[in-house]
Scaffold this motif. Sequence first.
Motif, short mmCIF file in Angstrom:
data_model
loop_
_atom_site.label_atom_id
_atom_site.label_comp_id
_atom_site.label_asym_id
_atom_site.label_seq_id
_atom_site.Cartn_x
_atom_site.Cartn_y
_atom_site.Cartn_z
N ALA A 225 0.62 -1.10 -0.03
CA ALA A 225 0.21 0.11 -0.19
C ALA A 225 0.61 1.63 -0.18
O ALA A 225 0.79 2.33 -0.62
CB ALA A 225 -1.12 0.06 1.09
N PHE A 226 1.77 1.12 1.13
CA PHE A 226 2.97 2.71 0.70
C PHE A 226 3.40 2.87 -0.64
O PHE A 226 3.61 3.46 -0.85
CB PHE A 226 3.67 1.85 1.31
CG PHE A 226 3.73 2.96 3.21
CD1 PHE A 226 3.53 3.84 3.79
CD2 PHE A 226 3.64 1.27 4.31
CE1 PHE A 226 2.67 4.59 4.70
CE2 PHE A 226 3.30 2.21 5.57
CZ PHE A 226 3.04 3.09 5.63
N PHE A 227 4.06 1.77 -1.39
CA PHE A 227 4.20 1.69 -2.29
C PHE A 227 3.54 1.99 -3.25
O PHE A 227 3.86 2.87 -4.46
CB PHE A 227 5.33 0.49 -3.03
CG PHE A 227 5.92 0.39 -4.03
CD1 PHE A 227 7.06 0.68 -4.32
CD2 PHE A 227 5.87 -0.83 -5.77
CE1 PHE A 227 7.39 1.11 -5.25
CE2 PHE A 227 6.72 -0.71 -6.44
CZ PHE A 227 7.41 0.11 -6.63
N ALA A 228 2.39 1.35 -3.74
CA ALA A 228 1.32 2.00 -4.26
C ALA A 228 0.71 3.92 -4.20
O ALA A 228 1.03 4.35 -5.46
CB ALA A 228 -0.13 1.56 -3.92
N ALA A 229 0.87 4.01 -2.73
CA ALA A 229 1.30 5.47 -2.81
C ALA A 229 2.03 6.08 -3.21
O ALA A 229 2.37 7.28 -4.04
CB ALA A 229 1.17 6.25 -1.22
N ASP A 230 3.26 5.74 -3.09
CA ASP A 230 5.02 6.49 -3.76
C ASP A 230 4.40 6.23 -5.21
O ASP A 230 4.86 7.86 -5.79
CB ASP A 230 5.26 5.38 -2.86
CG ASP A 230 7.00 5.39 -3.75
OD1 ASP A 230 7.30 6.66 -3.65
OD2 ASP A 230 7.03 4.99 -4.96
N LEU A 231 4.34 5.34 -6.30
CA LEU A 231 3.90 5.46 -7.66
C LEU A 231 3.26 6.74 -7.82
O LEU A 231 3.08 7.05 -8.99
CB LEU A 231 3.56 4.46 -8.17
CG LEU A 231 4.57 3.03 -7.65
CD1 LEU A 231 3.91 2.14 -8.65
CD2 LEU A 231 6.06 3.06 -8.80
N LEU A 232 1.89 6.69 -7.19
CA LEU A 232 0.69 7.52 -7.09
C LEU A 232 1.34 9.09 -7.25
O LEU A 232 1.08 9.75 -8.13
CB LEU A 232 -0.97 7.56 -6.75
CG LEU A 232 -1.56 6.28 -6.41
CD1 LEU A 232 -2.17 6.12 -6.19
CD2 LEU A 232 -1.94 5.94 -8.33
N LEU A 233 1.79 9.23 -5.89
CA LEU A 233 2.14 10.54 -5.76
C LEU A 233 3.48 11.06 -6.46
O LEU A 233 3.55 11.67 -7.28
CB LEU A 233 2.57 10.77 -4.26
CG LEU A 233 1.39 10.43 -3.70
CD1 LEU A 233 2.66 10.28 -1.69
CD2 LEU A 233 1.00 11.63 -3.26
N TRP A 234 4.66 9.98 -6.66
CA TRP A 234 5.88 10.62 -7.98
C TRP A 234 4.69 10.56 -8.91
O TRP A 234 5.36 11.69 -10.07
CB TRP A 234 6.24 8.99 -8.32
CG TRP A 234 7.57 9.35 -8.56
CD1 TRP A 234 7.52 10.48 -9.32
CD2 TRP A 234 8.50 8.42 -9.16
NE1 TRP A 234 9.69 10.18 -9.99
CE2 TRP A 234 9.28 8.92 -10.39
CE3 TRP A 234 8.05 7.09 -9.65
CZ2 TRP A 234 10.57 8.78 -10.90
CZ3 TRP A 234 8.27 6.09 -10.51
CH2 TRP A 234 10.12 7.03 -11.75
N HIS A 235 3.85 9.88 -9.95
CA HIS A 235 3.77 10.00 -11.08
C HIS A 235 2.94 11.99 -11.45
O HIS A 235 2.74 12.38 -12.14
CB HIS A 235 2.74 9.08 -11.87
CG HIS A 235 3.79 8.16 -11.82
ND1 HIS A 235 3.47 6.90 -11.60
CD2 HIS A 235 3.87 7.55 -13.48
CE1 HIS A 235 4.33 6.55 -12.31
NE2 HIS A 235 4.63 6.46 -13.48
N MET B 162 13.86 14.61 -6.03
CA MET B 162 12.07 15.22 -4.74
C MET B 162 11.62 13.65 -3.91
O MET B 162 11.77 13.58 -3.03
CB MET B 162 11.44 15.63 -4.87
CG MET B 162 11.41 17.55 -5.17
SD MET B 162 12.20 18.28 -3.85
CE MET B 162 10.61 17.47 -2.69
N GLY B 163 12.12 12.86 -4.70
CA GLY B 163 11.19 11.38 -4.74
C GLY B 163 13.04 10.57 -3.53
O GLY B 163 12.56 9.78 -2.48
#
Length: 244
Positions: free
Chosen positions: A17-27, A41-42
Amino acid sequence: LGPRPRRLRLTAWAAGAFFAADLLLWHHAIEAVGAGLATVMGNTQVVLVGLIAWALFRERPAPAALAAIPIAMLGIVLISGALEEGAYGENPPLGVVLGLLTGVAYSGFLLTLRHGAGDQRRVAGPLFDATLACTVVILPWGLASGDLDFTPGLESHLWLIALALSSQVLGWLLITVSLPRLPAVATSLILTLQPVATVVFAAILLGEDPSPLQLVGAAAILAGLIVASVGRSSRTPEVVPERA
């Protein structure tokens, strides 16, 4: 693979779930401030992961990690465009916020997966659970936002295949081979080339043109990453991976 305790499986799902948030926020950060600066920044997770581990698990970070914070913060302010007009990006301040949250989410992924992996000789199971959880979280988000495309064109498929085979498969194979053959300090420094290369390639391939102050900010963040990485590597051989 194989059976694992329910607690470890739930922890791996939390990591996903954290990784999903990471990908969404990054894009979304890429949309706001460009691929190069968003990736820089990431990578603030190199600094953040030590602070979060200190707060949650009482793992005191190296002094170098603490020294890296003001350096990285200076870079964040410069990238945000707060000190100038005409900074690159559709919304640089929003891109900075999303980029920082990307670093927080990736830190959560690394720490959760680390503390929930269990037997370190059996890493495929936790990674499978985390990947599945990531998919489960992203799927409804993509449907709700309208950004999910189940039928991308041939060109998109080719780019995705190139991404999978190059930076993911080949890249991580090379990292895995090189880690035991290089000093930890050297590995940490080499891995910081990834966000640098992203800024360069984004300028060449995507025509991104950050302002001079934003480039100075990116350099400041990278300097902070190097300080934090060298300090951590002098204490332990563990290397926190840069985001791909």
